[in-house]
Design a protein around this motif. Structure first.
Motif, PDB file in Angstrom:
ATOM      1  N   CYS A 229       0.841  -1.199   0.000  1.00 53.00           N
ATOM      2  CA  CYS A 229       0.000   0.000   0.000  1.00 53.00           C
ATOM      3  C   CYS A 229       0.876   1.248   0.000  1.00 53.00           C
ATOM      4  O   CYS A 229       1.790   1.365   0.821  1.00 53.00           O
ATOM      5  CB  CYS A 229      -0.907  -0.004   1.223  1.00 53.00           C
ATOM      6  N   VAL A 230       0.607   2.142  -0.928  1.00 43.87           N
ATOM      7  CA  VAL A 230       1.306   3.420  -0.980  1.00 43.87           C
ATOM      8  C   VAL A 230       0.300   4.515  -0.668  1.00 43.87           C
ATOM      9  O   VAL A 230      -0.800   4.522  -1.225  1.00 43.87           O
ATOM     10  CB  VAL A 230       1.889   3.667  -2.396  1.00 43.87           C
ATOM     11  N   VAL A 231       0.669   5.418   0.224  1.00 41.37           N
ATOM     12  CA  VAL A 231      -0.195   6.557   0.525  1.00 41.37           C
ATOM     13  C   VAL A 231       0.497   7.806  -0.007  1.00 41.37           C
ATOM     14  O   VAL A 231       1.655   8.079   0.343  1.00 41.37           O
ATOM     15  CB  VAL A 231      -0.433   6.701   2.041  1.00 41.37           C
ATOM     16  N   ILE A 232      -0.180   8.538  -0.862  1.00 40.72           N
ATOM     17  CA  ILE A 232       0.383   9.766  -1.425  1.00 40.72           C
ATOM     18  C   ILE A 232      -0.365  10.953  -0.814  1.00 40.72           C
ATOM     19  O   ILE A 232      -1.600  11.006  -0.869  1.00 40.72           O
ATOM     20  CB  ILE A 232       0.257   9.769  -2.967  1.00 40.72           C
ATOM     21  N   VAL A 233       0.397  11.845  -0.203  1.00 47.26           N
ATOM     22  CA  VAL A 233      -0.218  13.029   0.417  1.00 47.26           C
ATOM     23  C   VAL A 233       0.477  14.281  -0.095  1.00 47.26           C
ATOM     24  O   VAL A 233       1.617  14.217  -0.556  1.00 47.26           O
ATOM     25  CB  VAL A 233      -0.097  12.988   1.969  1.00 47.26           C
ATOM     26  N   ASP A 234      -0.207  15.403  -0.023  1.00 47.77           N
ATOM     27  CA  ASP A 234       0.483  16.664  -0.280  1.00 47.77           C
ATOM     28  C   ASP A 234       0.977  17.196   1.067  1.00 47.77           C
ATOM     29  O   ASP A 234       0.654  16.624   2.119  1.00 47.77           O
ATOM     30  CB  ASP A 234      -0.433  17.666  -1.018  1.00 47.77           C
TER      31      ASP A 234
END
Ligand code: F6R
Length: 282
Positions: A229-234
Motif C-alpha cells: 500500500c502506498v499513501v500519497i499526500v500533499d
C-alpha cells in the motif's frame, strides 16, 4: 505501507496518475479499482491527458468502482456511474462493458452485492485499487466500525459523510442515506493499493490512519495490514505526520521510486520539477 509526500495537490494527483499509468502499461489487461470524489478529479484529468498525449491505452483494462449510492440510477447526475462516465470513461478508450459499478438502483441489493464480489473474482481480483479517504476515515463508504472482514454490502452513511457530500445535491435531505460499497476485506484483497489524500482538512485523519493505532473507528487504518500500500499526500494533508523525514528519505533513495524523480529513469524534467519542486534530498 509507504508514504510519499508531494509539494501540493496537483503534484500528488500527477504522481498517483503516473503510478496507475505505469501499472497499466506493464499489464494492459489490468483490473483497476477506482474511487470517486473531489480528490480523484485531477487524477482522472491527468489520466485523460496521458491517454491523449502519451497513448495510454485502456482498451484491455477492466474497472471496478468502490461504491455507489443506493437509489440513484446511472443517469442521475449525482450517481457515481455518472461521475465516472464524465471524468474518465467517456474520455478514454475503455470498453463500457468493462467498467463496473454496483447498481444502486437494483431491486435486490443483496444479490447485487454478491454479484459484484463474484464479478471481481471472475476477473481474477483487483490488481490495483485507488482510494481516497473521508474525514471520518472511511475508504469506499466503509464508515467507522465497519468490519475489516466485510465484503461488498449496503452501508448506512455517517452524518459526517452526508454533510461532506451534500454540496453535490440540491438539498442536504437529497443525499442518500445508504450506499453499496466494497468491504474492507474486498479492498485488502487487492494486490496493490494507492491511497491519495490532499488538503489541510484531511491532515488529522491522515495522521490517525497512517501513524495511529489500527482501529475500526478509522477504517483507513486497516491499510496498515496491506502488504503493498502506498499513501500519497500533499504537504497540507501530511502536515500532522510525525515521521516525514523517514518517508522523504525512502522516496528519495529506494530504486522503485527512481523513475519518478530521476531523469534517467524516464520521467521528464517537467515531471521531476512537478514532483519535487526542489524538496527531495533536503
Ligand atoms: C468514493 C470514495 C470515498 C472518497 C472519500 C474522499 O468513491 O471512495 O471514500 O474517496 O469520501 O472524498 P473527497 O475526495 O471528495 O474528499
Amino acid at each position: 505501507m509507504e508514504v510519499i509526500i508531494q509539494p501540493d495537490a496537483i503534484a500528488a494527483a500527477n504522481l498517483t496518475a503516473r503510478l496507475i499509468a505505469a501499472e497499466l502499461r506493464a499489464k494492459p489487461a489490468l483490473t483497476l479499482g477506482l474511487a470517486t470524489g473531489r480528490t480523484m478529479e485531477s487524477v482522472y484529468g491527468q489520466l485523460v491527458k496521458m491517454h491523449r498525449g502519451e497513448n495510454l491505452d485502456f482498451s484491455q483494462c477492466h474497472t471496478f468502482n468502490l461504491d455507489e449510492y443506493v437509489g440513484l440510477a446511472a443517469d442521475n447526475p449525482n450517481s457515481y456511474r455518472f461521475y465516472m462516465n464524465r471524468h474518465l470513461f467517456s474520455q478514454v478508450n475503455i470498453e463500457s462493458a468493462n467498467t463496473h459499478l454496483p447498481n444502486g438502483a437494483a431491486n435486490d441489493l443483496e444479490t447485487e452485492c454478491k454479484k459484484y464480489e463474484w464479478l471481481i473474482v471472475q476477473r481474477g481480483g483487483i490488481g490495483l485499487q485507488l482510494l481516497g479517504i473521508g474525514h471520518d476515515g472511511h475508504i469506499g463508504f466503509n464508515e467507522p466500525l465497519s468490519s475489516w472482514r466485510s465484503r461488498t454490502r449496503v452501508k448506512a452513511l455517517s452524518p459526517v459523510t452526508r454533510r461532506e457530500n451534500a454540496s453535490q445535491f440540491s438539498k442536504p435531505e437529497d443525499v442518500p442515506r445508504r450506499a453499496i460499497t466494497m468491504g474492507i476485506g474486498t479492498i485488502l484483497d487487492a494486490r496493490r493499493c494507492i491511497m491519495l489524500a490532499t488538503g489541510a482538512d484531511k491532515a488529522e485523519i491522515v495522521a490517525q490512519a497512517i501513524e495511529g493505532p489500527m482501529t475500526a473507528m478509522v477504517s483507513a487504518s486497516a491499510l496498515q495490514l496491506h502488504p503493498q500500500c502506498v499513501v500519497i499526500v500533499d504537504e497540507a494533508s501530511g502536515a500532522k505526520l510525525k515521521r516525514t523525514d523517514f518517508y522523504r528519505e525512502i522516496f528519495a533513495t529506494e530504486p522503485e521510486w527512481e523513475p519518478y524523480w530521476k531523469s534517467k529513469g524516464g520521467a521528464s524534467a517537467e515531471t521531476i520539477d512537478e514532483l519535487f519542486a526542489g524538496k527531495v534530498g533536503s
